[in-house]
Every structure is written in structure tokens, then in C-alpha cells.
Design a protein around this motif. Structure first.
Motif, PDB file in Angstrom:
ATOM      1  N   UNK A 276       0.978  25.821  22.437  1.00  0.00           N
ATOM      2  CA  UNK A 276       1.957  26.846  22.795  1.00  0.00           C
ATOM      3  C   UNK A 276       2.628  26.580  24.139  1.00  0.00           C
ATOM      4  N   UNK A 277       1.890  25.996  25.078  1.00  0.00           N
ATOM      5  CA  UNK A 277       2.426  25.738  26.414  1.00  0.00           C
ATOM      6  C   UNK A 277       3.163  24.406  26.484  1.00  0.00           C
ATOM      7  N   UNK A 278       2.553  23.340  25.972  1.00  0.00           N
ATOM      8  CA  UNK A 278       3.198  22.033  26.039  1.00  0.00           C
ATOM      9  C   UNK A 278       4.300  21.881  25.004  1.00  0.00           C
ATOM     10  N   UNK A 279       4.302  22.728  23.973  1.00  0.00           N
ATOM     11  CA  UNK A 279       5.376  22.684  22.986  1.00  0.00           C
ATOM     12  C   UNK A 279       6.733  22.981  23.591  1.00  0.00           C
ATOM     13  N   UNK A 280       6.757  23.664  24.728  1.00  0.00           N
ATOM     14  CA  UNK A 280       8.024  23.925  25.406  1.00  0.00           C
ATOM     15  C   UNK A 280       8.692  22.632  25.865  1.00  0.00           C
ATOM     16  N   UNK A 281       7.904  21.578  26.099  1.00  0.00           N
ATOM     17  CA  UNK A 281       8.477  20.288  26.490  1.00  0.00           C
ATOM     18  C   UNK A 281       9.289  19.652  25.364  1.00  0.00           C
ATOM     19  N   UNK A 282       9.124  20.148  24.138  1.00  0.00           N
ATOM     20  CA  UNK A 282       9.891  19.601  23.020  1.00  0.00           C
ATOM     21  C   UNK A 282      11.389  19.810  23.211  1.00  0.00           C
ATOM     22  N   UNK A 283      11.766  20.805  24.003  1.00  0.00           N
ATOM     23  CA  UNK A 283      13.166  21.047  24.300  1.00  0.00           C
ATOM     24  C   UNK A 283      13.614  20.447  25.621  1.00  0.00           C
ATOM     25  N   UNK A 284      12.888  19.452  26.084  1.00  0.00           N
ATOM     26  CA  UNK A 284      13.226  18.752  27.328  1.00  0.00           C
ATOM     27  C   UNK A 284      13.201  17.247  27.072  1.00  0.00           C
ATOM     28  N   UNK A 285      13.446  16.479  28.104  1.00  0.00           N
ATOM     29  CA  UNK A 285      13.322  15.021  28.020  1.00  0.00           C
ATOM     30  C   UNK A 285      11.970  14.545  28.530  1.00  0.00           C
ATOM     31  N   UNK A 286      11.013  15.444  28.584  1.00  0.00           N
ATOM     32  CA  UNK A 286       9.647  15.109  28.972  1.00  0.00           C
ATOM     33  C   UNK A 286       8.842  14.801  27.713  1.00  0.00           C
ATOM     34  N   UNK A 287       8.109  13.711  27.717  1.00  0.00           N
ATOM     35  CA  UNK A 287       7.235  13.354  26.610  1.00  0.00           C
ATOM     36  C   UNK A 287       5.957  14.190  26.695  1.00  0.00           C
ATOM     37  N   UNK A 316       4.062   4.534  22.549  1.00  0.00           N
ATOM     38  CA  UNK A 316       4.324   3.478  21.564  1.00  0.00           C
ATOM     39  C   UNK A 316       4.332   4.115  20.181  1.00  0.00           C
ATOM     40  N   UNK A 317       4.971   3.484  19.190  1.00  0.00           N
ATOM     41  CA  UNK A 317       4.977   4.069  17.845  1.00  0.00           C
ATOM     42  C   UNK A 317       3.559   4.237  17.303  1.00  0.00           C
ATOM     43  N   UNK A 318       3.319   5.366  16.670  1.00  0.00           N
ATOM     44  CA  UNK A 318       2.033   5.586  16.009  1.00  0.00           C
ATOM     45  C   UNK A 318       2.237   6.581  14.872  1.00  0.00           C
ATOM     46  N   UNK A 319       1.233   6.799  14.019  1.00  0.00           N
ATOM     47  CA  UNK A 319       1.405   7.746  12.918  1.00  0.00           C
ATOM     48  C   UNK A 319       1.821   9.121  13.429  1.00  0.00           C
ATOM     49  N   UNK A 320       2.917   9.631  12.894  1.00  0.00           N
ATOM     50  CA  UNK A 320       3.423  10.915  13.324  1.00  0.00           C
ATOM     51  C   UNK A 320       4.447  10.839  14.429  1.00  0.00           C
ATOM     52  N   UNK A 321       4.641   9.659  15.028  1.00  0.00           N
ATOM     53  CA  UNK A 321       5.633   9.499  16.104  1.00  0.00           C
ATOM     54  C   UNK A 321       6.152   8.064  16.073  1.00  0.00           C
ATOM     55  N   UNK A 322       7.078   7.818  15.153  1.00  0.00           N
ATOM     56  CA  UNK A 322       7.614   6.466  15.009  1.00  0.00           C
ATOM     57  C   UNK A 322       8.544   6.093  16.154  1.00  0.00           C
ATOM     58  N   UNK A 323       9.171   7.097  16.751  1.00  0.00           N
ATOM     59  CA  UNK A 323      10.119   6.839  17.833  1.00  0.00           C
ATOM     60  C   UNK A 323       9.969   7.909  18.909  1.00  0.00           C
ATOM     61  N   UNK A 324       8.844   7.909  19.649  1.00  0.00           N
ATOM     62  CA  UNK A 324       8.607   8.962  20.632  1.00  0.00           C
ATOM     63  C   UNK A 324       9.552   8.864  21.821  1.00  0.00           C
ATOM     64  N   UNK A 325       9.688   9.955  22.548  1.00  0.00           N
ATOM     65  CA  UNK A 325      10.488   9.940  23.770  1.00  0.00           C
ATOM     66  C   UNK A 325       9.959   8.880  24.736  1.00  0.00           C
TER      67      UNK A 325
END
Length: 413
Positions: A276-287, A316-325
Motif C-alpha cells: 500500500x505504501x510502496x505502490x505509490x511509487x508506481x506513479x513516479x520514476x522511482x523503481x 534486471x529482467x525477471x519473471x513479472x518484470x520484463x522491462x523494469x524501470x
């Protein structure tokens, strides 16, 4: 006439079938510490005696993913890691399961966040799979044609922008429009111990939040379904013919360790608690740890101050995140894997990151952040330098109003 049926049928023992599958979903490393096992918790899927008879003789559709399982009896095995998928169990019981519907991440839970899920055929059961996270996020009349009932059984984590509750509502709406009953099999919410965060504003509603609810709403998915129905939150205030199969011996204040990953980037209890707290970073350029083995247990970016943030990692690419920030770039940030358990939405991490960001113009993806936060106010408050306490005070009126609505639909203490 639409109705809500809560089945409270006494039982003696768990009736789930034992067994394993050839493609088992990932199990949490600490699932052996299932903290509710000694309270005789029974999830709804395990209460087969309560809902199998209601499915007999009907053509059934199933909304499900890798968490939709029936566990063997933990009292016999010591741990809840023996299970069968609900689809397999229904077929084995002679129930006429016609098709399955897949939410975000797919029927077996392997697709990236936001990755389009395609229609197909489940190779294990041979059932057609209809995607609800592709071109269609709501079942069409054609998809529902020939069905007598739709069963929804997906493990949620109790966060507004986690898309399974949006899928639930759109399924209920489609079924209400076509006169098909819906049955929800209830499961624990690992973040049910509190209600917190900013409340969704009307002009920002969408798949990351269809209703004006707080970021963390403190309800099981069955309770949430009754609220959507009871408050008339679907189009034209239509109501579904809804049956919720409740759990037994569940409490909101109890800790529940998820036995199976609810999605690829929530690999353990710590990630679920911080989401709930770190999910807010999904709307930023923070990984937020995507592309590492610490998803939602760390955060960082190349442009955070490296003197303040001494922890570093490289996505790095991994299952669930092929192209992470920041793929392949060194990120400076903070490791939260040993932080104490949270029972609130913490702004500490995003405030610290913003204060110590060398390029504040790169920090926010404004549209995405507002949709995740549910409000445009939070970004402005962070940019203005407000403290966490000052920001939290602006949530209070909306939280108090929601608590009154929520209280009408709680099925458990």
C-alpha cells in the motif's frame, strides 16, 4: 429479485481434495507459519459442502487465477501447501465448468503487471480462457452466453489500485445486466487490519479505482462485493444476484500469511505489507524493486542522492518484470526488507525520496501518480513540503465517512 445470500452452514472437517499439480503456483517461503491455522480458519473454497450443491446441474463460469485453490487440511499436513486448483476440483466433482475468465497476470498468474492477457485454452483442463485484462475488461454478453452462474474466487490484498476488485465489479455488473447469478468465494485480506490513505476522487476513477474508497479499505473481497452491490456502485445502480460463501473463524485483526503469490511482484508477506505504501511509487520514476528479488521491499533510482541513500541495486529482467524501470542502471535507495510491520499507509518513504531527489523534475509521472493515489492533492502536498502528519490530517473526514459505509457490510469481527 436480486439478493445477497450468506451461507453459514455448520461443518466438521475440511473437505478440500488433497493433491498437487504439475505446474504449482509459487508458494510463500513462510507459508508454514500460517498464523490462522490454529484458529481453524476455513476459506470459502474449502467449504465445498456449502457451495458444491449450489453448482450441481448448472453450467458454470469461473473467474480465477493461480490463487484459486482448495487446500488440504493443515491439521493433517502441518502446512497448507498441498492443494488443487478450484477448476480441477470442480471438474473432478462432476460440475459442468464451461469456461474460465482470467484477470490481470492471467489464469496461471505469470503475466507482467499491465501486460495484456490473451484469450486461449488452459492446457491442463482444456477449458477456454477468456481474458479480462486485454481488449475486454468486462465480460460481454457473448462471453456469458449459456452460463447459469459465475463463480469468482481470487485472492486479494486489500489495496484499491490492485486490479482484482475492479475485475470483480465489472464481472458483477456484466452478470447483473444478463441476469446471471454471481457467487463469490471469500478469502482473507492480509491488509484487513486497518483503513487508511487518500480516498478516490470522482474524476480519477478507472481500473485503478472504480469507487470512492480509501487506498486501503479493510475488507475481504466478499465483504467488498456486498458493499458494491448494496451501495449501488455499478452502472445505473444495477444490482447483482449475489451469493457470498463466507469463511469460518476469520477475524479482520488476525495476521494471515498468503500461501501463494497473489501476483508475480508480491513474492512474500513483507511485500504484501509494504505494497500500500510502496505502490505509490508506481506513479513516479522511482523503481519499487521490480526487476529484483526484493519487489516492493526496496525503492531507488539513479537520480536519488547517493550520499543519503547508500543502498544500491540494479534492476534486471525477471519473471513479472520484463522491462523494469531503470533497467540495467544502478539505483540508489533504501532496503526495507527488515522494517517492522506496517498497519497504516506510510508516506515516510516517498517523502524521503522526494526530499533527497537530485532531479525533482523527473520524480512524478503526474497522471499515473494521481490515478494511483486517487487524488491530485497528494502530489501537490509532497511538492509543497507538507509533513506526513499534515497530509494525513487531510484524509480524516473521508476516512470517517467511509468507515460508516464499511460497517454495514462487514461479515466478520
Amino acid at each position: 429479485m436480486p439478493f445477497l445470500c450468506l451461507l453459514l452452514i455448520p461443518v466438521i472437517l475440511c473437505c478440500g481434495r488433497k493433491g498437487t499439480t504439475s505446474e504449482r503456483p509459487a508458494v510463500f517461503a513462510d507459508s508454514s507459519q500460517q498464523e490462522l491455522a490454529d484458529t481453524n480458519l476455513r476459506i470459502a473454497a474449502n467449504r465445498t459442502e456449502a457451495y458444491f450443491p449450489l453448482l450441481k446441474g448448472k453450467k458454470v463460469g469461473l473467474v480465477a487465477n493461480q490463487t484459486s485453490v482448495i487446500f488440504s487440511d493443515a491439521r493433517e499436513t502441518g502446512i497448507e501447501t498441498n492443494y488443487t486448483h478450484l477448476a480441477d476440483s470442480l471438474l473432478s466433482a462432476g460440475i459442468d465448468l464451461v469456461k474460465v475468465f482470467a484477470p490481470e497476470h492471467g489464469f496461471r498468474g505469470t503475466a507482467d503487471a499491465g501486460e495484456e492477457v490473451e484469450d486461449g485454452v488452459d492446457r491442463r483442463s482444456g477449458l477456454p480462457v477468456i481474458s479480462l485484462y486485454g481488449q475486454n475488461r468486462k465480460p460481454s454478453k457473448t462471453h456469458l452466453e449459456g452460463l447459469d452462474l459465475v463463480v469468482f474466487d481470487i485472492q486479494d490484498v486489500g489495496v484499491r489500485f490492485y486490479t482484482y476488485i475492479a475485475t470483480l465489479q465489472l464481472v458483477m455488473e456484466a452478470c447483473a445486466e444478463t441476469g446471471i447469478p454471481v457467487m463469490v468465494l471469500d478469502r482473507p485480506n492480509p491488509n484487513a487490519q486497518y483503513v487508511d490513505g487518500p480516498t478516490m476522487e470522482p474524476h480519477l476513477t478507472g481500473f485503478l479505482g472504480l469507487n470512492l474508497i480509501p487506498l486501503v479499505y479493510g475488507m475481504t473481497i466478499g465483504e467488498y462485493a456486498t458493499m458494491v452491490n448494496g451501495e449501488g456502485w455499478m452502472d445505473n445502480e444495477i444490482k447483482a444476484d449475489l451469493t457470498v460463501i463466507p469463511m469460518e473463524n476469520y477475524r479482520h485483526d488476525a495476521t494471515y500469511s498468503l500461501p501463494i503469490k497473489p501476483s508475480p511482484n508480491l513474492p512474500n508477506d513483507k511485500a504484501v505489507n509494504l505494497y500500500p505504501s510502496l505502490g505509490l511509487f508506481e506513479g513516479t520514476n522511482i523503481n519499487a524493486g521490480r526487476g529484483t528479488d526484493g519487489q516492493f521491499q526496496r525503492y531507488g533510482a539513479p537520480f536519488l542522492n547517493k550520499e543519503v541513500f547508500t543502498f544500491r541495486y540494479t534492476p534486471e529482467p525477471n519473471p513479472g518484470a520484463k522491462n523494469p524501470k531503470h533497467l540495467g542502471e544502478v539505483c540508489y535507495g533504501q532496503d526495507l526488507s527488515t522494517e517492522p510491520e506496517l498497519r497504516k499507509v506510510s508516506l515516510e518513504y516517498i517523502l524521503k525520496a522526494y526530499r533527497n531527489c537530485d532531479r525533482k523534475d523527473l520524480f512524478f509521472n503526474t497522471s499515473g501518480f494521481s490515478k494511483h493515489a486517487g487524488t491530485e492533492k497528494l502530489q501537490k502536498q509532497i511538492e509543497a513540503g507538507l509533513s506526513e502528519e499534515e497530509i494525513r490530517m487531510t484524509w480524516k473526514t473521508d476516512l470517517d465517512a467511509f468507515q460508516k459505509i464499511r460497517s454495514k457490510y462487514l461479515l466478520y469481527p
